[in-house]
Each structure stands twice: as C-alpha cells, then as structure tokens.
Motif scaffolding. Sequence first.
Motif, short mmCIF file in Angstrom:
data_model
loop_
_atom_site.label_atom_id
_atom_site.label_comp_id
_atom_site.label_asym_id
_atom_site.label_seq_id
_atom_site.Cartn_x
_atom_site.Cartn_y
_atom_site.Cartn_z
N ALA A 60 7.35 8.89 -2.85
CA ALA A 60 7.35 9.13 -1.63
C ALA A 60 9.13 8.81 -1.26
N ALA A 61 9.70 7.70 -1.98
CA ALA A 61 10.88 7.64 -1.66
C ALA A 61 11.85 8.65 -2.34
N LEU A 62 11.57 9.13 -3.45
CA LEU A 62 12.28 10.13 -4.15
C LEU A 62 12.23 11.25 -3.02
N LYS A 63 10.91 11.87 -2.52
CA LYS A 63 11.05 12.87 -1.71
C LYS A 63 11.82 12.75 -0.24
N LEU A 64 11.52 11.62 0.35
CA LEU A 64 12.12 11.32 1.75
C LEU A 64 13.43 10.68 1.69
N ARG A 65 13.84 10.21 0.56
CA ARG A 65 15.16 9.31 0.59
C ARG A 65 15.17 8.27 1.36
N ARG A 66 14.07 7.50 1.77
CA ARG A 66 13.92 6.46 2.66
C ARG A 66 13.05 5.43 2.00
N PRO A 67 13.39 4.06 2.38
CA PRO A 67 12.44 3.06 1.91
C PRO A 67 11.15 3.35 2.17
N VAL A 68 10.01 2.87 1.31
CA VAL A 68 8.33 3.13 1.56
C VAL A 68 7.95 2.04 0.84
N GLN A 69 6.97 1.43 1.68
CA GLN A 69 6.13 0.14 1.29
C GLN A 69 4.64 0.62 1.05
N LEU A 70 3.87 0.04 0.24
CA LEU A 70 2.45 0.05 -0.08
C LEU A 70 2.02 -1.17 -0.22
N GLU A 71 1.02 -1.61 0.64
CA GLU A 71 0.53 -2.93 0.27
C GLU A 71 -1.16 -2.72 0.33
N PHE A 72 -1.87 -2.93 -0.69
CA PHE A 72 -3.32 -2.77 -0.84
C PHE A 72 -4.11 -3.75 -0.03
N THR A 73 -5.14 -3.50 0.59
CA THR A 73 -6.18 -4.17 1.26
C THR A 73 -6.94 -4.96 0.21
N ARG A 74 -7.42 -5.98 0.46
CA ARG A 74 -8.65 -6.84 -0.24
C ARG A 74 -9.52 -5.83 -1.02
N THR A 75 -10.06 -5.06 0.12
CA THR A 75 -11.16 -3.97 -0.02
C THR A 75 -10.69 -3.13 -1.20
N GLU A 76 -9.27 -2.53 -1.07
CA GLU A 76 -8.86 -1.70 -2.23
C GLU A 76 -8.58 -2.33 -3.39
N GLN A 77 -8.39 -3.51 -3.37
CA GLN A 77 -8.20 -4.28 -4.54
C GLN A 77 -10.01 -4.43 -5.49
N LEU A 83 9.53 2.67 5.87
CA LEU A 83 8.10 3.56 6.08
C LEU A 83 7.20 2.97 5.18
N HIS A 84 5.88 3.16 5.89
CA HIS A 84 4.57 2.52 5.38
C HIS A 84 3.68 3.67 4.79
N LEU A 85 3.22 3.42 3.61
CA LEU A 85 2.19 4.51 2.85
C LEU A 85 0.85 3.81 2.92
N LYS A 86 0.00 4.81 3.23
CA LYS A 86 -1.53 4.60 3.00
C LYS A 86 -2.25 5.65 2.67
N LEU A 87 -3.30 5.34 1.81
CA LEU A 87 -3.98 6.49 0.92
C LEU A 87 -5.37 6.80 1.45
N LEU A 88 -5.68 8.06 1.43
CA LEU A 88 -6.86 8.63 1.55
C LEU A 88 -7.74 8.60 0.08
N ARG A 89 -8.95 8.10 0.21
CA ARG A 89 -9.22 7.86 -1.11
C ARG A 89 -10.66 8.77 -0.97
N SER A 90 -11.05 8.95 -2.31
CA SER A 90 -12.31 9.73 -2.52
C SER A 90 -13.73 9.05 -2.14
N PRO A 91 -14.65 9.91 -1.22
CA PRO A 91 -15.86 9.57 -1.16
C PRO A 91 -16.87 9.84 -2.24
#
Length: 925
Positions: free
Chosen positions: A424-441, A189-197
């Motif tokens: 996420a992995a502990l809650k869902l018991r499935r592999p989860v991946q997160l990769e930041f964008t350059r803007t997130e960096q 699975l893939h994880l993305k973030l809602l971030r504060s405005p």
Amino acid sequence: MAIEINGTPAMEAPRPGQCLRTFLREQGNFGVKKGCDGGDCGACTVHVDGTPVHSCIYPAVRAEGHSVTTIEGLPASAGCAEGELHPVQEQFLENQGFQCGFCTAGMMMTAATFDEEQKANLPRSLKGNLCRCTGYRSIADAVCGTAEHAGSGAGRLGDNVPAPAGHAVVTGTARYTLDVPPDQLPGLLHLKLLRSPHAHARIVSIDTAPALRVPGVVAVFTHEDAPAQLFSTAQHELYTDDPDDTRVLDDVVRFIGQRVAAVVADSVAAAEAGARAVEVEYELLDAVFTPADALQPGAPAVHGDKDGEASRISRPLENVVAEVHSELGDVAAGFAAADVIHEKTYRTQRVQHVAMETHASIAWLDDEGRLVVRSSSQVPFLVKRTLARVFDLSEDRVRVVAGRVGGGFGSKQEVLTEDLVALAALKLRRPVQLEFTRTEQFTATTTRHPFTIKLKAGANREGLLTALQLDVVTNTGAYGNHAPGVMFHGCGESLAVYNCANKKVDARAVYTNTVPAGAFRGYGLSQMIFAIESAIDELAEGIGMDPLDFRLKNMVRPGDDMLSTQPEPEEDVHYGSYGLEQCIRLVRDALDRGGERYRSAGLDDLGPEWVTGTGSALSMIDTVPPRGHYAHTRLRLLPDGTYDAAVGTAEFGNGTTTVHSQLAATALGTEAPKVAVRQSDTDLVEHDTGAFGSAGTVVAGQATLLAAQELARRIRTVAAALSGVPEADCVLDGGSVVCGERRVPLSEVYGAAHRAGVELSAEGRWGGTPRSVAFNVQGFRVAVNTGTGELRILQSVQAADAGVVVNPRQCRGQIEGGIAQALGVALYEEVKVDDAGRVTTDILRQYHIPSFADVPRSEVYFASTNDELGPLGAKSMSESPFNPVAPALANAIRNATGVRFAELPIARDKIYLGLKEKAREEVGV
C-alpha cells in the motif's frame, strides 16, 4: 462536558460509538494498550474517578465530566512530586514484574487500587489482567513487595541487572510498534482486510467499486495488484528452508480467514466498512481438513498448482510439504530383544501464541524514497530481505525497524502484516498502518503445529532401551511456513537425548485447508517430547524401575553420539557443558523435600477421593538453529566514558538487551547501565538473523562480547601510550584504566584517541557455530480427585542447565514464564477448528490462557556448568523451559491415577472420563 485526562481537559470530544481506549491513545496516551478489545486481558486498564476499568469496552462518552487517569498520570494522581514514581511503579521496577512489558501498565493500574485484603487474594484481584511472559511470580512480588533480595544490580556477569527499559515500561513511555505520535507520520492511512469465508475457493471476480464509494476509502488492492513472486511467510537465515507457496494476495484461497482484499482508508472504521463492501464471486473447491484426509489417494491438493521442485514442496499433489524416513540399526531386532514394549498414539493440539501485542506494522517512504517499515517483529533483517525480494527492490532501498515488541514466542518470526503495508505504501506514497484484532490473531496468523505420533518403544529388564520407532504426521495447515523445520527439529533432540541402537522415524508434514501453523516456542520439540517422555515412564513402569533411574541409565553423556535421524552426529553440535545429571538430581531432591513437607504437614492426605503422585520429564535442545545464524555488533566509547552498543537483535521480553549490556560491561570492566544498547533497526548493523531459535544470548551475545573484548584491547593500547605502562599491565576499571600506579580516566583516553583521529570502536560478528546443547528437567507433585477429575498442582520444580547464568533473576523469569505457558497448553489451551475448517475459539474468553490463579509458584534451580562454546560460559534458556512441562504433568497424573493420557490438552473432563473408563475396566464392564 470535557473528559479530564490526567488532570487536563481533553482537547476533543469522542466520536459516536468510540471506546475510551482509542480515544485516550488518540490524545497521546500510548501507555494504554490494546490486547483484546473484548475486556478480557486488562492491558488497557485506566482509572475513571479512581476506579479501574477496561477502557476497550468502556464507551468514551461515559467518561465525559469524569476524571480519567492513565499510567502516564498515575504518580500525579497519588500526589507524587514531579519525576517521582507511584509506589506500585517503584515496586514493579524494583522487582522487575514484567518481561515484554506490554501488559504492565494495565497490571499496575489495577494493582494501584488494592487494599491489603485485595493484596491477600491476588488470584481473585488480578483475574482481569493477563500476562503471557512472566508466570506471575514476579508480578506477585511486585504487588506485595515480597521478593527476596535480588542481589547486585551493578551490572556484570551473574548480577541481577535491571532491564534497561524498566523505567520506560513502568511509566508507560516504552514505545511499542504503534506508539508513534501522529505528527511524525502526517497523512497516516489505515488498512483492513477482507478475508475468505471459504476453506478452499478460486476467486472468479472482485468488484471493488462499492468499497471505493465508502467515504474515507482511498484504495482497494486485490491479487491483480499484488506481486506474482511466491515466498514463505516464515523467516529463516536461508529462505530456501521453507517452501515458496504464498502470494501477498492470491486468486486462490486455502483457508477460512485468508486475506482476499486490502482496503486502505483514512480511518479504521472506514477501512472496515470498505472491506465489508467489497463484492467477491468464488468458485468453491473441494477441501481437506485433517492430515488423514489429505493423505488419502486422490484427495484434493491444497497446492496442486505448484511446481514441487521450484517451490521446494516434497509432493504437492499428495499434500506432503516435507518428509523424513530413516532407520538406525535394526528396529525389528530391537523389539525382538525387548522384555517390555509400549505402543500408543500421542496427539498434540493447535495452540495460539497469544503474545499480548497483536501483529502490527506501519510503512512509509522516507525523504530519500526508501521503503521504511516499523513492525512488531522478531526478525527485522529477514523481513527487510523478504520485502526486497517480493517487491523486486534492492535491499538498500528497504529499512525495517522494530520498536519494543510485546511478546513473540515464534509468532513474529513471520511476515504477516509487513508485505501488505509495504504494498500500500509503495502504491500510494503515503504512510499506511495495519493492526490485527485479537480475532485475526486466532483465525488468520499461525498456531503451533498439531502432531500425531504413533510410537512404539522397547526396553529390556536391565533397563536399557532396545528400540524406538515413530510415525509422525504434522498438520501445517494451508501453508508450509516452518513445516520442514518444525518436523525435522521435532524429530531431532527429542530422540538424540537417549542412547538407543535402533531408532526408526517416518515423518511427514501435511497441508490441510485450515489455519496455518508456524514457529512456536520449542519448534516441534515440545510435541515430540510429550510422546517420548510419556513412553519412557511407561517402559520404566513395565520393568519396575524408577523413571528417573531409567532416564539416568539411557540418556546421553559427554562422549556419546547424539543421534536421531542420521547415522552420524551433526558435526557442529558439541557438549559445550553437561548439566543433565545435575538437573535430574536437583529435581529429585526437590520432590523428595516436597514430599517430606507435605507428609509432615499432613497435606498428603486430602481425603478418600484424592490420589497423589509425582512425575518428571527431561529435554535437550541445541542452543542455535542449524545452517548458520548470524549477528553483528558495533560498540564504541563515548566522550563521557560510557559506551554505545548497536545490535540487530530484537527485544520482546527475552531479555537480550540486558544480556548485551552485561556481557559488554564484563569485558569492559564497567557497569551495565554505562552501556547503552540500540537495537532492532536494519540501519544500525550489517545483519542479524533474528531473535529466535534460542539464539539471543549465544549468537547475538557472542558478537557483542567479541566487540567488547576488542574495544577493551584498543582502549588499553591508548591508555598504555598515555601512561608509558605496558598494555599488559593496563586494566579497565569502571570509568578509568588502571595503568600501574596511575588511573587514566576514560574521558582522557577518548580525548587522546580523538586528537589522533582515531575512533575507539570495535565490531563483533558471530555465525552461530559451533553449537552446544542445553538441558531442562521438570518435576510435578499433583493431586487428582477421582470423583470429579479435579487436578491440583501441589509442587512444580524445574532444573535448568543454562551454563553460566548471565542474569539469574531474568533467567528464572524466562523459566517461570515457560512453565506457565506450557501448563496452559498441557491443561486447557486449544485452537479448535470445526468440520468446515473454521476456527471457533477466536476470542480470549473462548480460549483460556493461564491467569494468576492458574499458575503455581515454581521452584527453579540451576545446574553449575560453564559452557566452553557460549559467551563467558552462558547457554540459551528461552524456548527450552517449555518443553518438558506437559509430559512431566502427564507422568505425574499417570503416577497418581494409573491412567495414561496421550492427548493434549489434559482437561478436567478428560481426566474424569479417563478415570471412569479405568473403573469400568477394573470391574470388567
């Protein structure tokens, strides 16, 4: 029409709107890297019908009916036989035209198309490919084949041993964090973030239902799902070094870009759509955006809800994370005795690390139910400890693995992705991946701490310092990760390198509602050294003394106490060796020779609008962080006479893998390629504090050396019993042990031990103390156009005291890379934050890092020393080359123009305006 990839039709068609980069990686071509997703860095370069393109901005559908070549297929595209390398791969391997290697495949794909005319103009030809590690000299040598003879690569101390991963790097088979085939992690699975405005707000409510209705979204996590445990994203051996002020997901946001909700889906696109669909109601809170505002009485408290003692925050209601106030001697008396006083405020800016691999992690549960995290981290063992603490797990239920890491520079001494994928992995018991964008960096990770330094310094006419006084304020942003350490360390060796009876420091690290600061190459020293080394030149000017002579008269020498903010020197810091005087002489001589070359060639006269000048600066750094830095190595002999080394430290272009193999090979009387290094896996060894604080060689290397020395002794013992020769007369030599007149093969030694039920193995441990000091001196010759502000670097030279240099080519590369990165910081790099706290430089084309055309070819010299504390006489040389560059350049500009620039970066417009202001002052306007 199918897309042909490396001569084979693709099995699938691209999705609508998909870029070629993601399509190629989904087809298993992991040599195609993500560095920017904006066409700015070139890490994703591939060939379409033989033409290089940036695949991140090339629509995959456009490749239908065309032939695409990636690094994996480059040799075959040139008609090379199976197993052969393309000529450009051979040259990059021979010249080691890489460090972390993340940009290397793209660099080679571009260079493979060059004709002779393009090779002759690399500043233009390579403008689309960026490297953050090397400083480009080794890349130029690789592309053009112009390197000097590298010397022996056999593999012991002092040899230019090739990097063990070199072949994998140039073929695109080196596996970085996310280079994991899908069949190894089914159901990923893939994880993305809602971030504060908002810069400061309290979350009143979050409605996740709209996100859960997005097709493909599996789960949404908010502060209600996150552990209550406070922690710091900073990672140190003692977690108490940093304030506990962070939650995995919080109900209060303190900067624009802070994580608010984590959306997990079966694709990146679905996760992004889900994040956009989450509805949040905020209660806006007052914010502070500068330390000056944050320190005002009654200012909004960024962490006013924290218990200062429990969280280890000095004064949370006043936004002070940490502080130091000290006076040695009598500063007032020191200034009264001064014949010249320099007083000025110096400022350094936010800087992004721009490691070419962005932050990324994958988490899953193994067959035993253990949490496993694969992360782009400099500190896998500390990440393991933090995850166990935050999620209330025993440490034996957590494993952290770092693949090859695509650059760090301190940015990956943090937990910024690992906690989210673990949740996420502990809650869902499935592999989860997160990769930041350059803007997130840029907007949501960390930067270098901005410093404001009010400096006052005095000297007498004899050329002796009489007083140094500094008032320092550092901006740690919204969280205090690394704030205490950066402040204390910055005020340390920068002051301790000079003898002065009267020193006073008042320093505070301050919270603001801006992007957090963190660990950055030099760890506070580069900011302080910019101010102090600039002041040293001003004092020398004031008394009419040569600046290098002034430094020679005031710098510490063996026997002198190294004092900064404490009346007694640190007990475990010693002069293991001393090469500072040599470094000054090497730089002075090089600048003198350069001056003669320029004069004899007539290049010192560029025209009436040009002025030239030289400048220099020195730096000192402790070779290990304080309060313990630990490493453990396991080393064993294998049946075929080769060796297996298990170490904890990570490889991210710092070259520690090569150092481990060379130190072990030297002690074992073999060649470095005969020592296979496994690393960066918390299952391999007991503990390793991590690859930061210049500890890779002098701590982890020391542990490896001790293990190798003990294993050599055990091998000699067995060989002595086999041969009947005293152990003292047995010498390891290649694949054998020479015992008097007999040569006993290591395979025979292994067999004898095995039959006796003995494994020929050994372990080594080191705790990071006692510590030595390393020195660097940088010099520049510059020309400045007084009409336009244009700056040209005519000569760059650095001398380094690295003790016995384990691998000269590799160490030179570290220095060249440090100079290049520091030049960007000195001249144009700046993370800009607007009046609302928003980062406005959030992509690479808005934040310029040095390209090939920006970096001069530096002269690098090594002092001849042998450090009694380091492994086989070696010292650290990863952070320190960065530190003296900015002040040396500022001093050279001052020498040329008469203008003291006290704020970084010294951009061309600042030089222009400074020269205009000087001209107005001269005519009394």
